[in-house]
Design an enzyme around this catalytic site. Sequence first.
Site, PDB file in Angstrom:
ATOM      1  N   CYS A 259      -7.593   0.511  19.471  1.00 19.57           N
ATOM      2  CA  CYS A 259      -7.264   0.830  20.855  1.00 19.57           C
ATOM      3  C   CYS A 259      -6.893  -0.451  21.594  1.00 19.57           C
ATOM      4  CB  CYS A 259      -8.449   1.493  21.553  1.00 19.57           C
ATOM      5  SG  CYS A 259      -9.085   2.955  20.707  1.00 19.57           S
TER       6      CYS A 259
ATOM      7  N   GLU B   5       5.277   5.686   6.254  1.00 12.53           N
ATOM      8  CA  GLU B   5       4.753   5.371   7.580  1.00 12.53           C
ATOM      9  C   GLU B   5       5.589   5.963   8.701  1.00 12.53           C
ATOM     10  OE1 GLU B   5       2.501   1.098   7.518  1.00 12.53           O
ATOM     11  OE2 GLU B   5       4.659   1.054   7.170  1.00 12.53           O
TER      12      GLU B   5
ATOM     13  N   LYS C 125      -1.222  -0.533  15.229  1.00 13.93           N
ATOM     14  CA  LYS C 125      -0.779  -1.810  14.687  1.00 13.93           C
ATOM     15  C   LYS C 125      -1.928  -2.633  14.120  1.00 13.93           C
ATOM     16  CE  LYS C 125       2.391  -4.901  13.924  1.00 13.93           C
ATOM     17  NZ  LYS C 125       3.399  -4.630  12.907  1.00 13.93           N
TER      18      LYS C 125
ATOM     19  N   ASN D 298     -12.833  -0.654  22.755  1.00 17.62           N
ATOM     20  CA  ASN D 298     -12.104  -0.687  21.488  1.00 17.62           C
ATOM     21  C   ASN D 298     -13.131  -0.967  20.393  1.00 17.62           C
ATOM     22  OD1 ASN D 298     -10.323  -1.122  19.323  1.00 17.62           O
ATOM     23  ND2 ASN D 298      -9.941  -3.242  19.917  1.00 17.62           N
ATOM     24  N   GLY D 299     -13.259  -0.065  19.424  1.00 23.73           N
ATOM     25  CA  GLY D 299     -14.224  -0.273  18.355  1.00 23.73           C
ATOM     26  C   GLY D 299     -15.007   0.994  18.065  1.00 23.73           C
TER      27      GLY D 299
ATOM     28  N   TRP E  53      -6.503   4.943  20.238  1.00 25.58           N
ATOM     29  CA  TRP E  53      -6.334   5.463  18.884  1.00 25.58           C
ATOM     30  C   TRP E  53      -7.642   6.157  18.553  1.00 25.58           C
ATOM     31  CZ3 TRP E  53      -8.523   5.173  14.014  1.00 25.58           C
ATOM     32  CH2 TRP E  53      -7.734   5.626  12.948  1.00 25.58           C
TER      33      TRP E  53
ATOM     34  N   HIS F  43       5.097   7.218 -17.942  1.00 25.25           N
ATOM     35  CA  HIS F  43       3.680   7.550 -18.136  1.00 25.25           C
ATOM     36  C   HIS F  43       3.184   8.519 -17.060  1.00 25.25           C
ATOM     37  CE1 HIS F  43       3.178   4.562 -21.339  1.00 25.25           C
ATOM     38  NE2 HIS F  43       4.002   3.822 -20.622  1.00 25.25           N
TER      39      HIS F  43
ATOM     40  N   ARG G  68      -1.030  -0.392  19.882  1.00 19.94           N
ATOM     41  CA  ARG G  68      -2.375  -0.399  19.304  1.00 19.94           C
ATOM     42  C   ARG G  68      -2.981   1.007  19.229  1.00 19.94           C
ATOM     43  NH1 ARG G  68      -4.761  -5.509  19.179  1.00 19.94           N
ATOM     44  NH2 ARG G  68      -6.785  -4.502  19.051  1.00 19.94           N
TER      45      ARG G  68
ATOM     46  N   GLU H 197       6.107  -1.607  -1.237  1.00 23.62           N
ATOM     47  CA  GLU H 197       6.333  -1.809   0.196  1.00 23.62           C
ATOM     48  C   GLU H 197       7.415  -0.870   0.717  1.00 23.62           C
ATOM     49  OE1 GLU H 197       6.198  -3.397   4.093  1.00 23.62           O
ATOM     50  OE2 GLU H 197       4.764  -3.167   2.437  1.00 23.62           O
TER      51      GLU H 197
ATOM     52  N   LYS I 238       6.824   1.925   3.710  1.00 19.29           N
ATOM     53  CA  LYS I 238       7.604   1.981   4.939  1.00 19.29           C
ATOM     54  C   LYS I 238       8.121   3.402   5.179  1.00 19.29           C
ATOM     55  CE  LYS I 238       6.644  -1.132   6.729  1.00 19.29           C
ATOM     56  NZ  LYS I 238       5.686  -1.639   5.817  1.00 19.29           N
TER      57      LYS I 238
END
Length: 610
Positions: free
Chosen positions: A2, A490, A605, A98-99, A72, A506, A27, A483, A487
């Site tokens: 947050c 996301e 983020k 935040n937390g 968040w 496999h 955030r 990566e 992306k």
Amino acid sequence: MCGIVGYIGTKDAYSILLKGLKRLEYRGYDSAGIALIDDLNLNITKKEGKVIRLEEADCKKEGSVGIGHTRWATHGEPNDENAHPHLSNNGSLAIVHNGIIENYGSLKIELKKKGYHFSSETDTEVLVNFIEDIQKTESLSLEDAVRVALSKVVGAYAIAVISKEDTNKIVAARKGSPLVIGLKNGEYFLASDASPIVEHTNEVVYLNDGEIVVLTKENYFVKDAKDIPQTPYVQTLEIKLEELEKGGYDHFMLKEIFGQPDSIADCMRGRLNVDTGNLVLGGIQSYSKALQNADRILIVACGTSWHAGLVAEYFIEELCRIPVEVEYASEFRYRNPIIKEGDIVIAISQSGETADTLAAIELAKDRGAIVLGVVNTVGSSIARVTHEGTYLHAGPEIGVASTKAFTAQLTVLYMIFLKLAFHKGTIAQNKYRQLLTELGKIPEKAAIALKSNEKIKEISKRLKDARNFLYLGRGYNFPVALEGALKLKEISYIHAEGYPAAEMKHGPIALIDEQMPVVFIATKDGSHDKIISNIQEVKTRKGIVIASETKGDAVIPKMVDYTIEVPVTHESLMPLVSVIPLQLLSYHIALLRGTNVDQPRNLAKSVTVE
């Protein structure tokens, strides 16, 4: 995760807080709210959804003291009731947080026995009522009540509290979550990071864990958890305001993708001199001998930073001949890893606040390891708790899906370990100079890779409706495949997986049919013939093949459905170039699918909670 913001001074707090929340929205964007003190009134407005909904709300906007929050969600689904700020039962205190307060459940039971009631599902509402209860029963000042309450909670937090009984004060504190104080004559600012502060002042204090700050219109003072006054270190911000704007681009993500030639060059500026063959990385100078003598190196990171660590593993082992283990920080902290005194641990994080990486660092330090940080954010927690480290100097990254931070991390890691290989004598001087020269050319080659943007846009139109993707690469390009898949997941919400190309047989090959796009990172390297065979295996099963291939390749373009060309680059440095088309591919597919590329759903983020 947050974002919190606060202001006390003589100006209109509402407009400062609202703009600050917009800066911090990357955030978290599940809900947003503001609390203002107007004379003796405490006015709270909060709304589910993005900050724009808060801006559109009809609310009282008067007051020169206030706090704000963009959320968040952790405890409780996103809605108006769970949005911050939260008000205490007697209506005198408001808090933003935040937390996570881990023992909120037991605290809530005790408070309910005392007659407290709760209108949300959050741990934060429990905390503000806990502070109220302590202040009321022990007749304490606001800052003392906060200090006593925090001594009894378990978890991570950055909080800011205001009271209508004490209208010239904001009390804030941190443990495990970042908090920055902005200093200016007659007014003070606080925020989760410096982005809301930079347009008002460049003088800041980064609070340390366990510290509490009291802000008034006249002054500020900092104490530790034992109520002992501290002398804060005032830093000067180097962030430029224009770095926090889109600069003519439609999205921050696109700006950051196209900014990579500059951000890579900025990483190297003042450090790499191709003409003289010098590499200077002063941030880790004190531990250069320990690096040279290391029996092994552990890399801890999460997400995109973990992928950067995987590329570094290839590079370090090839050039430095030191065994490397790359660990998910979130797993490392919960198992019983073998760490010997003197082991080198490299912690990688864009934000420098990643909770799992911070916990992994503390574990490694407790067991006698030397911990070096590779972070982007100046003054961040990881930068302060590691023994030494190196900043990326890539500038703020606002888009939630990391792009320029990945290439910046690789650039810094290449420089560190190229220099180490030279000093260890594990590479010849001519190869050292060759790689140094090639690294110096990367910004130019990144710019060439970006010229494929229009072609990638056209390819994206034909692939946007796919439900699954495979990304395949070999050697240095295997982490790039991971990566690229990340992306796409996301920001477009398409299921995608990355694999070593040889592993396709496999298991994953069972998924391939005429509906399956398969992205090959097929640049020319030592395994080029093998990747050609892998492409043939996919085409035999009617898969749709998109190949990122090296300019001048005469074979691959004839075999595949779509090609994306990248410039010829040294094999070990290729990830700095080959990742760029994959970033653009994910961006354009997401845009065509109508998703929010800068603020993808459920993500934030900076992951400051577990």
